[in-house]
Design a protein around this motif. Structure first.
Motif: not given
Length: 301
Positions: A1-24
């Motif tokens: 079937m046809t379809g499209y999806a996208s997702a983003s994830a990031g690593t924080g500078p101190d904890t290395g945890e995933n976060t959705e805040s682009t500022a950190v």
């Protein structure tokens, strides 16, 4: 079937945890998935060189999540270079030692500016580890693509059910025509048989009862050859099974492929055995509807 999806994830500078805040974020990974129709699972992964080692794990994620379709994964990873962070004391001390050595050897050199010092510190900072962020972004993207494909699947099921009902209606039109066509062809056969016997003078030495019995036997055999009641019965059975599978859901693409082939076989037989224009027309309309179903079934996982 046809379809499209996208997702983003990031690593924080101190904890290395995933976060959705682009500022950190110290690093960001974006995963895109595109899916088009295919009878089998065909995976294409486009990764940057620094994340190429993650390909086996990403392939395993996609293989577990999807069974059919030509799926392309694109992955983009980047550091948050726009983030302004104070350099570490060790970096500044090392930079000072290097600048002193350069100025001692080249007294004419200009001292380093603050902007150049910050750029040097950023360039020598360790790159963020994006493995976990990539895995998380891929997981989110797979979930979203499955949701998109599920929505399309619901639309395809509705279309296929419409075709099933259309084929039921055509079979209902053909059913009462079958005995009429058989009887009409039987009468026509007997008339031509009698005309042939009369023209050949076949009554010489042959009892009339024997000729009549032979004619009825041939007419019955011909009627059996053109009778399509059995084909209509099997077609109805296949339609019932397709409707049941569509209501049941799940992974049913390959089973539907087989049933569509069987439907096409019955429609072909109906057309080849048809001895009346009405049945020929119904057979053609059936083939059109079945071919439309075949195209849609290839989209279902």
């Amino acid at each position: 079937m046809t379809g499209y999806a996208s997702a983003s994830a990031g690593t924080g500078p101190d904890t290395g945890e995933n976060t959705e805040s682009t500022a950190v974020r110290a690093g960001t990974v974006t995963v895109e998935l595109r899916s088009v129709n295919s009878r089998f699972l065909d995976l294409t992964l486009r990764l940057p060189d620094e994340l190429r080692a993650l390909e086996p794990g990403l392939r395993e994620q996609l293989t577990q999540a999807f069974k059919r379709g030509k799926i392309e994964l694109r992955l983009h990873g980047e550091r948050a270079d726009t983030e302004v962070r104070p350099p570490a004391a060790e970096q500044l001390a090392r930079l000072g030692m290097l600048q002193s050595a350069v100025l001692a050897a080249l007294p004419q050199s200009a001292p380093m500016s603050v902007q150049e010092a910050l750029a040097w510190c950023r360039s020598t900072a360790p790159a963020p580890v994006l493995d976990e962020a990539t895995t998380e972004a891929a997981r989110l993207c797979v979930v979203r693509l499955r949701e998109a494909r599920a929505r399309e699947g619901e639309r395809l099921v509705a279309i296929l059910m419409e075709r099933v009902e259309a084929l039921r209606a055509l079979a209902a039109q053909a059913a009462p025509l079958v005995p009429q066509v058989v009887e009409r062809q039987r009468q026509r056969f007997l008339e031509r048989w009698n005309e042939a016997l009369a023209a050949a003078g076949a009554s010489q030495g042959v009892p009339a009862e024997a000729l009549a019995e032979r004619a009825m036997s041939e007419a019955a055999a011909f009627a059996i050859r053109i009778d399509v009641a059995e084909e209509l019965g099997r077609l109805q059975s296949h339609l019932d099974e397709i409707a049941r599978l569509l209501r049941q859901g799940g992974e049913l693409g390959k089973r539907l492929d087989f049933l569509i082939q069987e439907l096409h076989r019955e429609a072909n037989t109906l057309g080849s055995k048809s001895a009346a224009l009405e049945l020929t027309r119904i057979s053609v309309e059936m083939k059109v509807a079945i071919e439309q179903m075949r195209e849609q079934v290839q989209n279902i996982e």
